[in-house]
Every structure is written in structure tokens, then in C-alpha cells.
Design a protein around this motif. Structure first.
Motif, PDB file in Angstrom:
ATOM      1  N   LYS A 262       0.898  -1.226   0.013  1.00  0.00           N
ATOM      2  CA  LYS A 262       0.017   0.092   0.033  1.00  0.00           C
ATOM      3  C   LYS A 262       0.711   1.407   0.020  1.00  0.00           C
ATOM      4  O   LYS A 262       0.610   2.271  -0.729  1.00  0.00           O
ATOM      5  N   LEU A 263       1.882   1.390   0.783  1.00  0.00           N
ATOM      6  CA  LEU A 263       2.695   2.423   0.949  1.00  0.00           C
ATOM      7  C   LEU A 263       3.585   2.700  -0.384  1.00  0.00           C
ATOM      8  O   LEU A 263       3.616   3.872  -0.909  1.00  0.00           O
ATOM      9  N   GLU A 264       4.001   1.529  -1.294  1.00  0.00           N
ATOM     10  CA  GLU A 264       4.595   1.711  -2.444  1.00  0.00           C
ATOM     11  C   GLU A 264       3.486   2.042  -3.594  1.00  0.00           C
ATOM     12  O   GLU A 264       4.011   2.805  -4.493  1.00  0.00           O
ATOM     13  N   GLU A 265       2.469   1.957  -3.513  1.00  0.00           N
ATOM     14  CA  GLU A 265       1.221   2.371  -4.532  1.00  0.00           C
ATOM     15  C   GLU A 265       1.034   3.770  -4.014  1.00  0.00           C
ATOM     16  O   GLU A 265       0.417   4.530  -5.017  1.00  0.00           O
ATOM     17  N   MET A 266       1.177   4.352  -3.086  1.00  0.00           N
ATOM     18  CA  MET A 266       1.199   5.698  -2.846  1.00  0.00           C
ATOM     19  C   MET A 266       1.901   6.825  -3.502  1.00  0.00           C
ATOM     20  O   MET A 266       1.939   7.823  -3.504  1.00  0.00           O
ATOM     21  N   ASN A 267       3.037   6.150  -4.049  1.00  0.00           N
ATOM     22  CA  ASN A 267       3.848   6.794  -4.906  1.00  0.00           C
ATOM     23  C   ASN A 267       4.583   7.978  -4.075  1.00  0.00           C
ATOM     24  O   ASN A 267       4.666   9.398  -4.734  1.00  0.00           O
ATOM     25  N   LEU A 268       5.127   7.970  -3.022  1.00  0.00           N
ATOM     26  CA  LEU A 268       5.665   8.680  -2.214  1.00  0.00           C
ATOM     27  C   LEU A 268       6.989   9.379  -2.850  1.00  0.00           C
ATOM     28  O   LEU A 268       7.773   8.637  -3.269  1.00  0.00           O
ATOM     29  N   GLN A 269       7.280  10.879  -2.465  1.00  0.00           N
ATOM     30  CA  GLN A 269       8.592  11.412  -2.996  1.00  0.00           C
ATOM     31  C   GLN A 269       9.089  12.326  -1.741  1.00  0.00           C
ATOM     32  O   GLN A 269       8.420  12.794  -1.210  1.00  0.00           O
ATOM     33  N   TYR A 270      10.403  12.221  -1.920  1.00  0.00           N
ATOM     34  CA  TYR A 270      11.055  13.147  -0.964  1.00  0.00           C
ATOM     35  C   TYR A 270      10.962  14.513  -1.813  1.00  0.00           C
ATOM     36  O   TYR A 270      10.896  14.737  -2.729  1.00  0.00           O
ATOM     37  N   PRO A 271      10.838  15.635  -0.887  1.00  0.00           N
ATOM     38  CA  PRO A 271      10.608  17.079  -1.272  1.00  0.00           C
ATOM     39  C   PRO A 271      11.847  17.484  -2.278  1.00  0.00           C
ATOM     40  O   PRO A 271      12.963  17.155  -1.742  1.00  0.00           O
ATOM     41  N   LYS A 272      11.368  18.109  -3.201  1.00  0.00           N
ATOM     42  CA  LYS A 272      12.447  18.514  -4.087  1.00  0.00           C
ATOM     43  C   LYS A 272      12.833  20.277  -3.874  1.00  0.00           C
ATOM     44  O   LYS A 272      12.060  21.092  -3.515  1.00  0.00           O
ATOM     45  N   LEU A 273      14.157  20.088  -3.811  1.00  0.00           N
ATOM     46  CA  LEU A 273      14.565  21.361  -3.493  1.00  0.00           C
ATOM     47  C   LEU A 273      14.388  22.464  -4.526  1.00  0.00           C
ATOM     48  O   LEU A 273      14.655  22.302  -5.735  1.00  0.00           O
ATOM     49  N   SER A 274      14.226  23.873  -4.324  1.00  0.00           N
ATOM     50  CA  SER A 274      14.135  24.906  -5.412  1.00  0.00           C
ATOM     51  C   SER A 274      15.493  25.428  -5.746  1.00  0.00           C
ATOM     52  O   SER A 274      16.596  24.881  -5.047  1.00  0.00           O
ATOM     53  N   GLU A 275      15.739  26.057  -6.961  1.00  0.00           N
ATOM     54  CA  GLU A 275      17.126  26.519  -7.017  1.00  0.00           C
ATOM     55  C   GLU A 275      17.564  27.170  -6.092  1.00  0.00           C
ATOM     56  O   GLU A 275      19.120  27.054  -5.872  1.00  0.00           O
ATOM     57  N   LYS A 276      17.151  28.109  -5.611  1.00  0.00           N
ATOM     58  CA  LYS A 276      17.415  28.907  -4.445  1.00  0.00           C
ATOM     59  C   LYS A 276      18.152  28.083  -3.183  1.00  0.00           C
ATOM     60  O   LYS A 276      19.087  28.263  -2.692  1.00  0.00           O
ATOM     61  N   GLU A 277      17.248  26.983  -2.797  1.00  0.00           N
ATOM     62  CA  GLU A 277      17.265  26.029  -1.710  1.00  0.00           C
ATOM     63  C   GLU A 277      18.780  25.193  -2.077  1.00  0.00           C
ATOM     64  O   GLU A 277      19.562  24.943  -1.115  1.00  0.00           O
ATOM     65  N   LYS A 278      18.963  25.135  -3.166  1.00  0.00           N
ATOM     66  CA  LYS A 278      20.172  24.151  -3.789  1.00  0.00           C
ATOM     67  C   LYS A 278      21.506  24.734  -3.654  1.00  0.00           C
ATOM     68  O   LYS A 278      22.249  24.508  -3.200  1.00  0.00           O
ATOM     69  N   ILE A 279      21.428  26.326  -4.143  1.00  0.00           N
ATOM     70  CA  ILE A 279      22.452  27.079  -4.042  1.00  0.00           C
ATOM     71  C   ILE A 279      22.692  27.389  -2.468  1.00  0.00           C
ATOM     72  O   ILE A 279      24.115  27.456  -2.085  1.00  0.00           O
ATOM     73  N   GLY A 280      21.757  27.598  -1.612  1.00  0.00           N
ATOM     74  CA  GLY A 280      21.976  27.600  -0.056  1.00  0.00           C
ATOM     75  C   GLY A 280      22.552  26.438   0.365  1.00  0.00           C
ATOM     76  O   GLY A 280      23.647  26.384   1.365  1.00  0.00           O
ATOM     77  N   LEU A 281      22.146  25.360  -0.018  1.00  0.00           N
ATOM     78  CA  LEU A 281      22.794  24.003   0.478  1.00  0.00           C
ATOM     79  C   LEU A 281      24.346  23.793   0.081  1.00  0.00           C
ATOM     80  O   LEU A 281      25.148  23.399   0.779  1.00  0.00           O
ATOM     81  N   ALA A 282      24.482  24.325  -1.353  1.00  0.00           N
ATOM     82  CA  ALA A 282      25.989  24.317  -1.776  1.00  0.00           C
ATOM     83  C   ALA A 282      26.629  25.277  -0.975  1.00  0.00           C
ATOM     84  O   ALA A 282      27.846  24.993  -0.642  1.00  0.00           O
ATOM     85  N   GLU A 283      26.228  26.462  -0.481  1.00  0.00           N
ATOM     86  CA  GLU A 283      26.818  27.366   0.264  1.00  0.00           C
ATOM     87  C   GLU A 283      27.282  26.734   1.633  1.00  0.00           C
ATOM     88  O   GLU A 283      28.382  26.951   1.998  1.00  0.00           O
ATOM     89  N   SER A 284      26.142  26.108   2.241  1.00  0.00           N
ATOM     90  CA  SER A 284      26.278  25.698   3.576  1.00  0.00           C
ATOM     91  C   SER A 284      27.433  24.455   3.372  1.00  0.00           C
ATOM     92  O   SER A 284      28.377  24.732   4.352  1.00  0.00           O
ATOM     93  N   LYS A 285      27.711  23.744   2.464  1.00  0.00           N
ATOM     94  CA  LYS A 285      28.429  22.645   2.626  1.00  0.00           C
ATOM     95  C   LYS A 285      29.695  23.208   2.442  1.00  0.00           C
ATOM     96  O   LYS A 285      30.895  22.761   2.949  1.00  0.00           O
TER      97      LYS A 285
END
Length: 292
Positions: A262-285
Motif C-alpha cells: 500500500k505504501l509503495e502504491e502511494m508514490n511517495l516522494q522526497y521533497p524537491k529543493l528549489s534552485e535557491k535552496e540548492k544554492i544555499g545547500l551548496a554554500e552551507s557545504k
């Protein structure tokens, strides 16, 4: 290992379910050792899927467990959900309604216990008690104070109850709560042995209640009540699964696979980061890696 318990034990809508045709001791071609190995594998799958459900945050899963006394509901919860993050999973065990609960309609206390989006909720007994124990003992319905005489609990009364349950579950399904309903189908002979074990083994004495023996005297009435309830309420959006429960090791592995499917049928997805969030992630790294 190639097992498909979801298909094996699903009661399809309008399928004319007959409880006597479903073996309580069936275990297919799997043995106890294979089941133990499979349960460990599936426990890890469930842990990952529960984390994904929480991260996705758009849906919830409600698992309803119903059974005769000593069928193994508590131990199934322990073995199936033992490795799941407790922050994302909540078990509600419904006892006899309180005075406050009787002052509302029969679904009210179940509605307030529903899992929030991103979580798994497990009902150990549920709103189905209103068409099971209350069907066997219709006088219990008088506590709702709407009716004055047990003669009022006629065919139409029960049809209305089933309709209320179907509508309740359809509403949940339409609003992001997926539903699995499991009936652990134990034999009268196995129940007797488990009651005797509770009496004979000191560390199990606390599990035994003389009231269980009284209810055992209504075995056939309960079987009829379960059969009718399952026939009336197994729908595409809220299906019933009838799992053989004479071997606890088998019922646990069957249940966990149904839940994972049932859980697999739900097509669950991890949240996708926006471009701004990706940039912030790279800066933090970069900052962390440049620390001395």
C-alpha cells in the motif's frame, strides 16, 4: 521469495465473502524460518517507506486491526512496527466508550484519533466494534441515548451503520488517508489454546480475563457479525484483508507485506529543493568544508 499476500487475502467489493471458506491455518509454501528472514527484510523496507511518508507529508496511512480475542493483534503490532520511528506512527487501542464519547456519534472518537498527513495510524479495534460487539450485544447501543428499546435495532438500523462507515472511509480516502483493514482470522481451537497458555504461564496471567471466556460463548454470533461487516464495507478505497492467524509468524509477514504494498502504491516522494535552496545547500557545504 515471490509471495503476494495482498492478492491472496484481499476481499474484493461485492465478492460474497464467506468466513468458513477461509482457512485459519493456511500458510502457503512459506515456512517459519523463511518467514522470519522475510520479516527482517520487510521491517527495513517499512522503516524506509515510513520515513518517506513523513518527508512527503501529503498522505497518511490508517491501518485497522480487528480480530477475536487472542488472535495476535498486539504481538503483530510489536513485530511489524517495532523498527518504525515512533514519531511517525501512533497506535490507538479503543476500549469501551466513555461517557464523553457516548455523548457524540459513534464515529467521533475515531475521527479525532486519525493520523495526520505524513504519519501511520494503527487502530487496535476501531469503529467496527459498533457493528461487531454491538451487533452481538445490541443493548450496548442504548448507551448512545438516541434509542430507547433494542427492538429499534432492526435491519434498517444496521444498514445505516454500514452506510455511515462506508461514507466515513470514503471521505478519508478522498482526502489523502489510505486505508487498510485487516481481520486476523483465528480458529476457535487456537483461541482455546492461547487462553490456556495465558492461564498456565505465570508471565501471561495478566493477559487473561474471565470476560474473554464469556464472549467466547458467542463465537458463532461474532463470526456472523464479522462476515456481514466485511461484506458490507470492503470497498476499493478501503479494502478488507482476511489473514489466517493460527500461526502468528505467518500473519505478521503477511500483514507487513500488505502494508508495504500500500505504501509503495502511494508514490511517495522526497521533497524537491528549489534552485535557491540548492544554492544555499551548496554554500552551507562549502562553509562547513572550509572550517579549520
Amino acid at each position: 521469495m515471490g509471495y503476494n499476500f495482498s492478492d491472496d487475502f484481499l476481499i474484493k467489493e461485492n465478492s460474497n465473502f464467506e468466513i468458513k471458506k477461509h482457512k485459519t491455518s493456511y500458510k502457503g509454501k512459506i515456512n517459519k524460518d523463511e518467514a522470519k528472514e522475510l520479516l527482517e527484510i520487510e521491517n527495513e523496507k517499512l522503516r524506509v517507506l515510513q520515513e518517506k511518508l513523513y518527508a512527503d507529508g501529503s498522505q497518511s496511512l490508517l491501518i485497522i486491526l480487528q480480530a477475536m480475542d487472542a488472535a495476535g493483534k498486539d504481538s503483530l503490532i510489536e513485530h511489524v512496527f517495532g523498527g518504525v520511528n515512533p514519531q511517525g506512527c501512533e497506535v490507538t487501542s479503543f476500549k469501551s466508550p466513555s461517557t464523553k464519547e457516548y455523548s457524540h456519534d459513534f464515529l467521533w472518537r475515531h475521527y479525532v484519533a486519525l493520523p495526520a498527513k505524513g504519519k501511520i495510524g494503527i487502530f487496535n479495534r476501531s469503529h467496527y466494534e459498533s457493528v461487531l460487539v454491538c451487533k452481538v450485544h445490541p443493548e450496548y447501543n442504548l448507551s448512545e441515548k438516541v434509542w430507547k428499546d433494542v427492538k429499534q435495532f432492526d435491519k434498517k438500523f444496521w444498514e445505516n451503520r454500514y452506510e455511515s462507515i462506508r461514507n466515513f472511509e470514503k471521505h478519508l480516502a478522498n482526502n489523502g488517508t489510505k486505508i487498510i483493514k485487516i481481520f486476523l482470522n483465528v480458529s476457535k481451537e487456537e483461541q482455546k489454546q492461547r487462553f490456556l497458555d495465558r492461564i498456565n504461564e505465570d508471565d501471561k496471567n495478566w493477559k487473561f480475563s474471565s470476560a474473554d471466556i464469556t464472549e467466547r460463548g458467542f463465537w458463532d454470533d461474532y463470526q456472523n457479525a464479522y462476515e456481514e461487516a466485511i461484506n458490507e464495507t470492503s470497498t476499493e478505497s478501503a479494502p478488507w484483508f482476511v489473514i489466517p492467524a493460527d500461526q502468528k509468524w505467518f500473519s505478521r509477514v503477511a500483514a507487513i507485506q500488505i502494508i508495504i504494498d500500500k505504501l509503495e502504491e502511494m508514490n511517495l516522494q522526497y521533497p524537491k529543493l528549489s534552485e535557491k535552496e540548492k544554492i544555499g545547500l551548496a554554500e552551507s557545504k562549502a562553509k562547513l568544508e572550509s572550517e579549520k
